[in-house]
Design a protein around this motif. Sequence first.
Motif, PDB file in Angstrom:
ATOM      1  N   SER A  43       0.851  -1.184   0.000  1.00 35.26           N
ATOM      2  CA  SER A  43       0.000   0.000   0.000  1.00 35.26           C
ATOM      3  C   SER A  43       0.889   1.237   0.000  1.00 35.26           C
ATOM      4  O   SER A  43       2.067   1.165   0.355  1.00 35.26           O
ATOM      5  CB  SER A  43      -0.919   0.026   1.221  1.00 35.26           C
ATOM      6  N   MET A  45       0.816   3.703   1.927  1.00 37.20           N
ATOM      7  CA  MET A  45       1.194   4.256   3.229  1.00 37.20           C
ATOM      8  C   MET A  45       2.387   3.541   3.857  1.00 37.20           C
ATOM      9  O   MET A  45       2.994   4.071   4.779  1.00 37.20           O
ATOM     10  CB  MET A  45       0.006   4.243   4.194  1.00 37.20           C
ATOM     11  N   ARG A  71       0.067  -7.329  -3.887  1.00 40.03           N
ATOM     12  CA  ARG A  71      -0.621  -8.028  -2.791  1.00 40.03           C
ATOM     13  C   ARG A  71      -0.759  -9.500  -3.133  1.00 40.03           C
ATOM     14  O   ARG A  71      -1.648  -9.897  -3.887  1.00 40.03           O
ATOM     15  CB  ARG A  71      -2.003  -7.416  -2.548  1.00 40.03           C
ATOM     16  N   MET A  89      -1.415   2.418  -6.661  1.00 41.09           N
ATOM     17  CA  MET A  89      -2.281   3.089  -5.697  1.00 41.09           C
ATOM     18  C   MET A  89      -2.003   4.589  -5.727  1.00 41.09           C
ATOM     19  O   MET A  89      -0.883   5.024  -5.461  1.00 41.09           O
ATOM     20  CB  MET A  89      -2.025   2.526  -4.295  1.00 41.09           C
ATOM     21  N   TRP A 182      -8.501   0.814   9.334  1.00 43.60           N
ATOM     22  CA  TRP A 182      -7.307   0.456   8.556  1.00 43.60           C
ATOM     23  C   TRP A 182      -6.032   0.554   9.384  1.00 43.60           C
ATOM     24  O   TRP A 182      -5.774   1.534  10.060  1.00 43.60           O
ATOM     25  CB  TRP A 182      -7.155   1.343   7.317  1.00 43.60           C
ATOM     26  N   ASN A 238      -9.952   4.718  -0.552  1.00 44.10           N
ATOM     27  CA  ASN A 238     -10.103   4.598   0.886  1.00 44.10           C
ATOM     28  C   ASN A 238      -9.441   5.786   1.585  1.00 44.10           C
ATOM     29  O   ASN A 238      -8.240   5.990   1.439  1.00 44.10           O
ATOM     30  CB  ASN A 238      -9.448   3.276   1.319  1.00 44.10           C
ATOM     31  N   VAL A 240      -8.270   7.085   4.931  1.00 45.20           N
ATOM     32  CA  VAL A 240      -8.019   6.643   6.306  1.00 45.20           C
ATOM     33  C   VAL A 240      -7.715   7.868   7.161  1.00 45.20           C
ATOM     34  O   VAL A 240      -6.872   8.688   6.790  1.00 45.20           O
ATOM     35  CB  VAL A 240      -6.831   5.656   6.383  1.00 45.20           C
ATOM     36  N   ASP A 260      -4.567   9.388   5.262  1.00 45.89           N
ATOM     37  CA  ASP A 260      -3.884   8.465   4.356  1.00 45.89           C
ATOM     38  C   ASP A 260      -4.921   8.042   3.334  1.00 45.89           C
ATOM     39  O   ASP A 260      -5.815   7.262   3.638  1.00 45.89           O
ATOM     40  CB  ASP A 260      -3.376   7.256   5.167  1.00 45.89           C
ATOM     41  N   PHE A 261      -4.817   8.597   2.139  1.00 44.20           N
ATOM     42  CA  PHE A 261      -5.758   8.168   1.103  1.00 44.20           C
ATOM     43  C   PHE A 261      -5.060   7.225   0.138  1.00 44.20           C
ATOM     44  O   PHE A 261      -3.924   7.458  -0.265  1.00 44.20           O
ATOM     45  CB  PHE A 261      -6.314   9.347   0.293  1.00 44.20           C
ATOM     46  N   GLY A 262      -5.759   6.142  -0.250  1.00 42.66           N
ATOM     47  CA  GLY A 262      -5.249   5.247  -1.284  1.00 42.66           C
ATOM     48  C   GLY A 262      -6.378   4.834  -2.193  1.00 42.66           C
ATOM     49  O   GLY A 262      -7.445   4.417  -1.734  1.00 42.66           O
TER      50      GLY A 262
END
Length: 627
Positions: A43, A45, A71, A89, A182, A238, A240, A260-262
Amino acid sequence: MPNISAQELRTKYLEFFKSKGHTIIPSSSLVPENDATTLFTGSGMQPMVPYLLGESHPKGNRLTDSQKCFRSQDIEEVGDNRHTTFFEMLGNWSLGDYFKQEQIQWMFEFLTEQVGLDPKFLYITVFRGKEDLGISRDEESAKIWQGLFEQKGIAGKILDFPEKEGMRDGRIFYYGEEKNWWSRVGVTGNMPAGEPGGPDSEMFWDYGEHLGIHEKSDFKNQPCHVNCDCGRFVEIGNNVFMEYVKTQSGFEKLKQHNVDFGGGLERMLAAANGQQSVFDTDLFKNMWEVLALDQEIMTNQEVRKARIILDHVRASVFMVSDGMQPSNKDRGYVLRRLLRRSMVMGRLLNLKFHWLKALIGQVVSTYAESYPELVDKSQNIFEVIEGEQAKFEKTLEKGLKQFELRIRNQELGEVTGKEAFDLYQTYGFPWELTKELVENFGHKIKQKDFEAEFKKHQELSRTASAGQFKGGLASHSDKIVRLHTATHLMNAALRQVLGEGVWQKGSNITEERTRFDFTFERKMTLEEVGHVESLVNGWIGRDLTVKKEIMPYEEARKLNAIGVFGEKYADTVSIYTVFDPKSNEIISREFCGGPHVEHTGIIGKFKIAKEEASSAGVRRIKAVIEY
Ligand code: SER
């Protein structure tokens, strides 16, 4: 013609956040730096953790990027309309700067104004809260979203329990921590002390009720809702709100609140262009042309195989460009598995010999502008992947024949571990691939037999490594091996924290946990338990080396190797030493037959689940590894 290309979307996103004061930073490698707890960057982050915890980032407190991610846990899902192992991402971060109001407003603006998504097909989820931890329902985010939808003339109804009661004309839904919390390790209970996390708010794109996706799915007997996995809704991003940190006793607010956007580039792209699958986007267009298959006349199973090839080859190109090589352990094993799986799929689809070379070429040219390193390293990429192809080609055909003979022609019933093991050893078929092929024919495979066979071989040859199955897909025996090494570390930590009066009395390891009995007079305090956990996790994080030696018993005694209390040992013994290869500091040295991991970084997160009395003067610990 698509409304927007991948390249345009990536640039639009980065430029949009630049206009909001963010610095654009480059993608980190797929190989995590200074983070031995995971094999791959999964990810955006992950490289940000120190800054989310408060360290200051050299590029400021508003950052944005497009991060390469891998992943391996999604490998089995690849082939549906939305899962891939490799993906990009899109990310933006506030490190102690803006928070919910700005993030949600900007994201809504980006999606509806810049990308042009129709807000009628956007749905939102927010965190239901967890009162026992003092973390409340995220009503603030729900209200911000509601206001934005209403500005567009769309009712922003906020509802709870969609998983039980369905959509009911709602727009914004509360879910529990399995969906809307998350952290790197998932739900609150999995987080070790010191790990940051927070509630999140996810955005879903609706392919539309009219397509009847839910009714045709395995989920048709339950109410459809945004997280029901039928495929009607796809998560495209997402947000966060990372403002908590786990402590020994619960949760605390971090010194700073972070965003934290992904968001998955491929998924956003498909949504923007009205495509029902990420594999229909322009990122895969040229790759499909190489396969020269007509999707219109393919069966669902054939489409799935083709998608697996596209995903795995694309991932492999990026992995090799980040320095990985196919091998029998860790990242190298995952890479080998991806390549061999695509070669088998290619064979099953009757692809012509040069398809792989041509596909690599298409991946490189598709990504040339955004990832020029692929062009710079293309010679090496071709060499490494084609080298693996040459190796496997030799046995692939024979292996498949053997497979048919032994497995396909079997009347019914299970496939023995020995047969699966032969396919692995003689024909180079990764275990998971054999399992998949066997299951495609409606058979089962005896996994335990296979592992027993594998271990027997390992003990005979001492060449195979305990790390065969790495990649977030730990097999039964692999989990045991990791727990075994973790038990040695725990033994050493107990002796540091409670004193050298601690001696192992016995131990028993299953796939789920290690049970460890040791001499000690009283219940351990919570602090002592926490101290042991953090020592062990510290050693895991340092990625120490594990070495096996065979020597006369007397010599091992002189080296202060520790054993099980009261146990008699043979004249020649094997000992395992865990040590720091840089400083040569020895952490643990025990009499033991193994097997163990080769280095501690791959163990995972260690946690003591229980500490209780076993008999007079003996305590019992149950401990687990979280992956
Ligand atoms: N870390 C979050 C995720 O991976 C958002 O970036 O979904």
